[in-house]
Scaffold this motif. Structure first.
Motif, PDB file in Angstrom:
ATOM      1  N   THR A  75       0.840  -1.197   0.000  1.00 44.04           N
ATOM      2  CA  THR A  75       0.000   0.000   0.000  1.00 44.04           C
ATOM      3  C   THR A  75       0.872   1.243   0.000  1.00 44.04           C
ATOM      4  O   THR A  75       1.867   1.311   0.720  1.00 44.04           O
ATOM      5  CB  THR A  75      -0.901  -0.005   1.253  1.00 44.04           C
ATOM      6  N   ARG A  90      -4.338   2.906  -1.041  1.00 50.50           N
ATOM      7  CA  ARG A  90      -4.643   1.525  -1.379  1.00 50.50           C
ATOM      8  C   ARG A  90      -5.002   1.381  -2.857  1.00 50.50           C
ATOM      9  O   ARG A  90      -4.499   0.485  -3.537  1.00 50.50           O
ATOM     10  CB  ARG A  90      -5.752   0.985  -0.473  1.00 50.50           C
ATOM     11  N   ILE A  91      -5.841   2.283  -3.360  1.00 54.16           N
ATOM     12  CA  ILE A  91      -6.251   2.159  -4.759  1.00 54.16           C
ATOM     13  C   ILE A  91      -5.106   2.532  -5.702  1.00 54.16           C
ATOM     14  O   ILE A  91      -4.973   1.953  -6.779  1.00 54.16           O
ATOM     15  CB  ILE A  91      -7.538   2.977  -5.068  1.00 54.16           C
ATOM     16  N   SER A  93      -1.959   1.879  -5.257  1.00 56.13           N
ATOM     17  CA  SER A  93      -1.129   0.678  -5.324  1.00 56.13           C
ATOM     18  C   SER A  93      -1.762  -0.358  -6.248  1.00 56.13           C
ATOM     19  O   SER A  93      -1.083  -0.966  -7.079  1.00 56.13           O
ATOM     20  CB  SER A  93      -0.949   0.102  -3.915  1.00 56.13           C
ATOM     21  N   GLU A  94      -3.056  -0.554  -6.118  1.00 62.56           N
ATOM     22  CA  GLU A  94      -3.767  -1.532  -6.954  1.00 62.56           C
ATOM     23  C   GLU A  94      -3.694  -1.145  -8.434  1.00 62.56           C
ATOM     24  O   GLU A  94      -3.425  -1.988  -9.292  1.00 62.56           O
ATOM     25  CB  GLU A  94      -5.242  -1.623  -6.527  1.00 62.56           C
ATOM     26  N   SER A  98      -1.698  -3.077 -11.483  1.00 62.56           N
ATOM     27  CA  SER A  98      -2.405  -3.462 -12.698  1.00 62.56           C
ATOM     28  C   SER A  98      -1.697  -2.928 -13.944  1.00 62.56           C
ATOM     29  O   SER A  98      -1.538  -3.641 -14.943  1.00 62.56           O
ATOM     30  CB  SER A  98      -3.841  -2.927 -12.635  1.00 62.56           C
ATOM     31  N   GLU A 109      -0.997 -11.791  -6.023  1.00 60.08           N
ATOM     32  CA  GLU A 109      -2.066 -11.142  -5.263  1.00 60.08           C
ATOM     33  C   GLU A 109      -1.877 -11.435  -3.784  1.00 60.08           C
ATOM     34  O   GLU A 109      -1.899 -12.583  -3.351  1.00 60.08           O
ATOM     35  CB  GLU A 109      -3.430 -11.658  -5.721  1.00 60.08           C
ATOM     36  N   LYS A 111      -2.996  -9.434  -0.089  1.00 59.07           N
ATOM     37  CA  LYS A 111      -3.548  -8.289   0.631  1.00 59.07           C
ATOM     38  C   LYS A 111      -2.721  -8.146   1.898  1.00 59.07           C
ATOM     39  O   LYS A 111      -2.781  -8.978   2.791  1.00 59.07           O
ATOM     40  CB  LYS A 111      -5.028  -8.501   0.968  1.00 59.07           C
TER      41      LYS A 111
END
Length: 193
Positions: A75, A90-91, A93-94, A98, A109, A111
């Motif tokens: 994160t 958090r978003i 990093s996601e 991607s 993956e 968390k």
């Protein structure tokens, strides 16, 4: 004696007046278009666009980065408080993970909570025992990390892919996101992991 009537306009005068009027309207229209196009700015790129450009930049800067597959993503954290993140962190990093997948990285993956520790005294990226443990557990050869800072009008994001064995930075990119109401809502309620 013949009297000339002044009530009917001369055909040449009417044409000249019409042309002048038409040219004036055309000039006004052109000036209006120029003013509107000068005031119209292209929209600011969104977070996804910026992350994808950053991923391209990372891979272009070090094409061998994909040799350090697989990667896990941590994160992104607030630069002013490295134990704090947010929905934005958090978003980000996601989305960045991607984008790197689309550039050829293999991302496991995972968390993660409390997966990254940055030692504030040193000010440099230090991999914690937990991150090294996760790297071993998932056989990860690299880790995606990032920080962000909130300015008055923009959020500044710095992201990097780090080799898990020795914390060597393999690729990095920076970008800024316009701080609008949407971004502010992603920053609200910043807290721990």
């Amino acid at each position: 004696m013949h009297l000339i009537s002044s009530t009917s306009p001369h055909p040449h005068t009417f044409l000249a007046t019409s042309r002048l009027l038409l040219m004036g309207l055309l000039l006004l229209f052109i000036a209006g278009c120029a003013t509107n196009s000068a005031n119209t700015r292209p929209p600011e790129p969104d977070l996804s666009e910026l992350a994808h450009k950053a991923a391209q930049q990372m891979v272009a800067g070090n094409p061998d980065i994909t040799r350090y597959n697989p990667m896990i993503a941590a994160t992104f954290v607030n630069i002013d408080n490295l134990t704090q993140s947010s929905t934005f962190g958090r978003i980000s990093s996601e989305i960045m993970a991607s984008a790197l997948v689309q550039q050829g990285m293999q991302v496991r993956e995972v968390k993660m909570r409390h997966s990254m520790f940055i030692e504030e005294k040193v000010g440099e990226l230090i991999l914690s025992r937990e991150v090294q443990s996760l790297s071993s557990q998932y056989n990860a050869r690299s880790i995606l990390m990032g920080t962000y800072a909130q300015g008055q009008d923009y959020l500044y994001v710095s992201t990097r892919v780090v080799r898990s064995s020795d914390a060597m930075v393999l690729g990095s990119a920076d970008f800024q996101v316009k701080l609008d109401n949407n971004m502010r809502s992603l920053l609200e309620g910043q807290g721990g992991w």
